[in-house]
Design an enzyme around this catalytic site. Structure first.
Site, short mmCIF file in Angstrom:
data_model
loop_
_atom_site.label_atom_id
_atom_site.label_comp_id
_atom_site.label_asym_id
_atom_site.label_seq_id
_atom_site.Cartn_x
_atom_site.Cartn_y
_atom_site.Cartn_z
N ASP A 27 0.82 -1.21 0.00
CA ASP A 27 0.00 0.00 0.00
C ASP A 27 0.85 1.26 0.00
O ASP A 27 0.51 2.25 -0.64
CB ASP A 27 -0.93 0.00 1.22
N SER A 39 -6.38 5.48 10.83
CA SER A 39 -7.63 5.84 11.49
C SER A 39 -8.29 4.64 12.16
O SER A 39 -8.79 4.72 13.29
CB SER A 39 -8.59 6.48 10.49
N ASP A 97 -4.80 9.85 4.07
CA ASP A 97 -5.09 10.68 5.24
C ASP A 97 -4.10 11.83 5.42
O ASP A 97 -3.01 11.84 4.86
CB ASP A 97 -5.12 9.83 6.52
N ALA A 102 -6.78 2.30 7.49
CA ALA A 102 -5.36 2.42 7.81
C ALA A 102 -5.18 2.95 9.24
O ALA A 102 -5.72 2.39 10.19
CB ALA A 102 -4.68 3.31 6.78
#
Length: 270
Positions: free
Chosen positions: A54, A171, A124, A169
């Site tokens: 990722d 969060s 984010d 992720a």
């Protein structure tokens, strides 16, 4: 079709067996391909094959969004939430793309304005306490407004603003909810809040979020998609809203999110 190949050199090093295999498979399907080293190499591409985890996808996703290049991820990392295929399905991925029988999932992004700096984030934005040198601080104190209305004054280790993509992720690890990719919303999640009433807040993708440091004597770290983006200095305001562009991912089926989520979270827990 013009395809690019972008890969994590830390995973592959001098071993190019999978890279060569992908190049050969694309050539067999009459697709032109070239290696991509940076965003300047994306010009003229229709699709980018990203080989890695990722983090690898995140390093190139914003540039792809700006240049309207579709992404197809091949997971050579750990979890691979953003990757559609595992390595053993590489040939299937090539055929899917070359035959044009794929679907495109358009994932919303954050546009982050801080002074004269503008950032794009697929996952984010994190504003967190500094842990180095004279800027060390134990907590951050951040005032948050959505569409002009005060949400909270957060005293915490930091605050995360995430897209639906990023909701699985950092969060999620900090206690935030999972948002399906097609939900037009974002989530604001405090990290280790020092108040029992400070909880994650889901807000509309049409809204504008304004963040100010309540303690102007401290420099706070800005992290965009896992990479340092500098510091939030005294009297600076951070404005977060939905970007006008999307990151477009090639997928076999846009409705397989919850199946993938179950598999990935079970893998995470092991």
């Amino acid at each position: 079709m013009n395809a690019g190949i972008y890969y994590n050199k830390r995973y592959f090093g001098d071993n190019k067996i999978y890279i060569d295999r992908l190049k050969n498979a694309l050539a067999e399907n009459s697709a032109k391909c070239r290696a991509v080293e940076s965003s300047s190499d994306l010009d003229g591409l229709d699709v980018l094959f990203v080989l890695g985890g990722d983090g690898t996808i995140l390093t190139i996703a914003s540039a792809c969004a700006l240049k309207k290049v579709k992404i197809i991820g091949i997971n050579y990392g750990h979890l691979g939430f953003l990757a559609e295929f595992e390595p053993e399905k590489l040939d299937e991925a090539v055929k899917l793309v070359c035959c044009g029988r794929y679907e495109v999932q358009r994932r919303s992004m954050l546009e982050i304005t801080c002074g004269n700096r503008i950032f794009l984030a697929l996952n984010d934005l994190v504003i967190q306490r500094s842990t180095s040198g004279t800027n060390f601080c134990n907590t951050v104190n951040i005032h948050a407004e959505i569409d002009g209305a005060t949400v909270d004054n957060f005293s915490s280790d930091g605050i995360i603003i995430s897209t639906p993509t990023g909701s699985t992720a950092y969060s999620l690890a900090a206690g935030g909810s999972v948002l399906a990719p097609d939900i037009d919303a974002f989530i604001m999640t405090p990290v280790c809040p020092h108040s029992l009433h400070s909880r994650p807040v889901v807000f509309s993708g049409n809204s504008s979020l304004k963040l100010n440091s309540a303690d102007t004597s401290r420099l706070l770290a800005l992290i965009v998609d896992g990479r340092s983006a500098g510091e939030l200095v005294a009297d600076e305001t951070v404005i977060v809203k939905r970007a006008d562009i999307t990151a477009d991912f090639i997928t076999r089926d846009t409705k397989n999110f919850f199946n993938k989520l179950l598999v990935k979270l079970n893998k995470w827990s092991r």
